[in-house]
Design an enzyme around this catalytic site. Structure first.
Site, PDB file in Angstrom:
ATOM      1  N   SER A 126      -9.218   2.010  -3.149  1.00 38.97           N
ATOM      2  CA  SER A 126      -8.649   3.203  -2.528  1.00 38.97           C
ATOM      3  C   SER A 126      -9.080   4.453  -3.290  1.00 38.97           C
ATOM      4  CB  SER A 126      -7.120   3.078  -2.598  1.00 38.97           C
ATOM      5  OG  SER A 126      -6.519   4.308  -2.319  1.00 38.97           O
ATOM      6  N   LYS A 158      -4.886  -1.007  -7.987  1.00 42.34           N
ATOM      7  CA  LYS A 158      -6.232  -1.082  -7.402  1.00 42.34           C
ATOM      8  C   LYS A 158      -7.296  -0.977  -8.497  1.00 42.34           C
ATOM      9  CE  LYS A 158      -5.257  -1.614  -3.079  1.00 42.34           C
ATOM     10  NZ  LYS A 158      -5.623  -2.859  -2.400  1.00 42.34           N
ATOM     11  N   TYR A 166       0.603   1.949  -7.498  1.00 47.45           N
ATOM     12  CA  TYR A 166      -0.317   1.477  -6.450  1.00 47.45           C
ATOM     13  C   TYR A 166      -1.770   1.711  -6.871  1.00 47.45           C
ATOM     14  CZ  TYR A 166      -3.114   1.533  -2.224  1.00 47.45           C
ATOM     15  OH  TYR A 166      -4.119   1.308  -1.303  1.00 47.45           O
ATOM     16  N   LYS A 189       0.785  -1.249   0.000  1.00 45.30           N
ATOM     17  CA  LYS A 189       0.000   0.000   0.000  1.00 45.30           C
ATOM     18  C   LYS A 189       0.813   1.295   0.000  1.00 45.30           C
ATOM     19  CE  LYS A 189      -0.378   0.325   5.002  1.00 45.30           C
ATOM     20  NZ  LYS A 189      -1.175   0.684   6.137  1.00 45.30           N
TER      21      LYS A 189
END
Ligand code: NAD
Ligand code: UDP
Length: 338
Positions: A127, A155, A151, A87
């Protein structure tokens, strides 16, 4: 009746551990799958204290298909909450392959085994990072998707994979949850966030300054077009977030479908406002200096959480003061118990 077993990947981590407590409170039995790459095995004992019973726990990797098959073979499991992943935005820029491997390939491995076993209920940790830099608050689920780092892209890729999987099997029930800025900890102070090394995120940095591990906070920029020039975010108590997962799970049990929901409070706070709230809640002074903006940061970002309120009957209830007090309570105990 035996409680329903819910597979919680990454259940030893920050959000996963709090969700295990909320699941147990709601009458479920969490089964944690975690490789402990970013968590401590001691969290299992602390969860046992909070839950009354130790959680079921398997140590292993979400990329290990044979292990996941064994889990579904050994345990009767109808639903999965999928937290496991990497993350850190900055790290994802330096190690994109690792991020795509764990976050995307790991998810694919899990989904393939779920399909083999006919498991149709899934909650996925997405996210606000999927919205990217062009976001204009408040962010609605339909706002432009434009992640600006590996990142966020990892997602979004998984969100898209889940859309295809839902179209393949419309009897499945999938909720993609887009979290804003989780902070705080369980009020017991037994579980919380344990960043390794220098914290990237604001609240762990503040608590480490307050406890004396770091001298002062660097505030990244005070020339944003916001109330006081510092950047604005939607901070949400991790227990509110955890309860949002229980509500999402109950939704998957009621009906099939594919939903995408923001989990935030709908309120933005600036960096300085968070520092002031922390000082007021704890009586600690937080020395800070203003430094240059951090690359990739946006001026302001907060959620429109009305879809989650409508579809889940869920809304965040804990205020900024509680978030700060619980973060501090955890920081004070963390060095003794982990
Ligand atoms: P965390 O790092 O505390 O928890 C993740 C857990 O997954 C850890 O216990 C780690 O050991 C485990 N894990 C990592 N790779 C694994 C693998 N290959 N196999 C098995 N276990 C593995 O993170 P968190 O803050 O609890 O975040 C949970 C999820 O929510 C993540 O997917 C994250 O991307 C997402 N998310 C977090 C935030 C946030 O600010 N914390 C915001 C938005 C989304
Ligand atoms: N921030 C800061 N100093 C820090 C860490 C963060 O000023 O040491 C700021 C950061 O620039 C952002 C806000 O605090 O505006 C929240 O940052 P965080 O990394 O916690 O969350 P993000 O919204 O970036 O995911």
């Amino acid at each position: 009746m035996n409680p329903k077993i819910i597979l919680v990947t990454g259940g030893a981590g920050y959000i996963g551990s709090h969700t295990c407590v909320a699941l147990a409170q709601a009458g479920y039995r969490p089964l944690i799958l975690d490789n402990f790459s970013n968590s401590k095995t001691s969290v299992i004992d602390r969860l046992a204290t909070l839950m009354g019973d130790p959680p079921l726990c398997v140590e292993g990797d979400i990329r290990d298909a044979a292990l996941i098959k064994k889990i579904f073979h050994d345990y009767c499991c109808e639903s999965v909450i999928h937290f496991a992943g990497l993350k850190a935005v900055g790290e994802s820029v330096k190690q994109p392959l690792q991020y795509y491997d764990v976050n995307v390939a790991g998810s694919l491995t899990l989904f393939a085994v779920m399909k083999d076993f006919g498991i149709k209920h899934l909650i996925f940790s997405s996210s606000a990072a999927v919205y990217g830099e062009e976001k204009e608050p408040p962010l609605h689920e339909e706002s432009l998707l434009h992640p600006v780092n590996p990142y966020g892209r990892s997602k979004l890729m998984v969100e898209e994979i889940l859309e295809d999987l839902y179209h393949m099997d419309s009897h499945s029930s999938i909720v993609r949850l887009r979290y804003f800025n989780p902070i705080g900890a369980h009020p017991s102070g037994l579980i919380g966030e344990t960043p390794s090394g220098v914290p990237n995120n604001l609240m762990p940095y503040i608590t480490q300054v307050a406890v004396g591990i770091r001298k002062k906070l660097s505030i990244f920029g005070n020339d944003y077009p916001t109330v006081d020039g510092t950047a604005v975010r939607d901070y949400i108590h991790v227990m509110d977030l955890a309860e949002g997962h229980v509500a999402a799970l109950q939704k998957t049990e009621r009906s099939s479908g594919l939903s995408t929901l923001n989990l935030g409070t709908g309120r933005g706070s600036s960096v300085l406002e968070l520092v002031e709230a922390f000082e007021a809640a704890t009586g600690k002074n937080i020395p800070y200096e203003i430094v240059a903006r951090r690359a990739g940061d946006v001026a302001a970002c907060w959620a429109d959480p009305s879809a989650a309120q409508k579809q889940l009957g869920w809304g965040a209830t804990r205020d900024l003061r509680t978030m700060c007090a619980d973060s501090w309570n955890w920081q004070l105990r963390a060095s003794f118990i982990i």
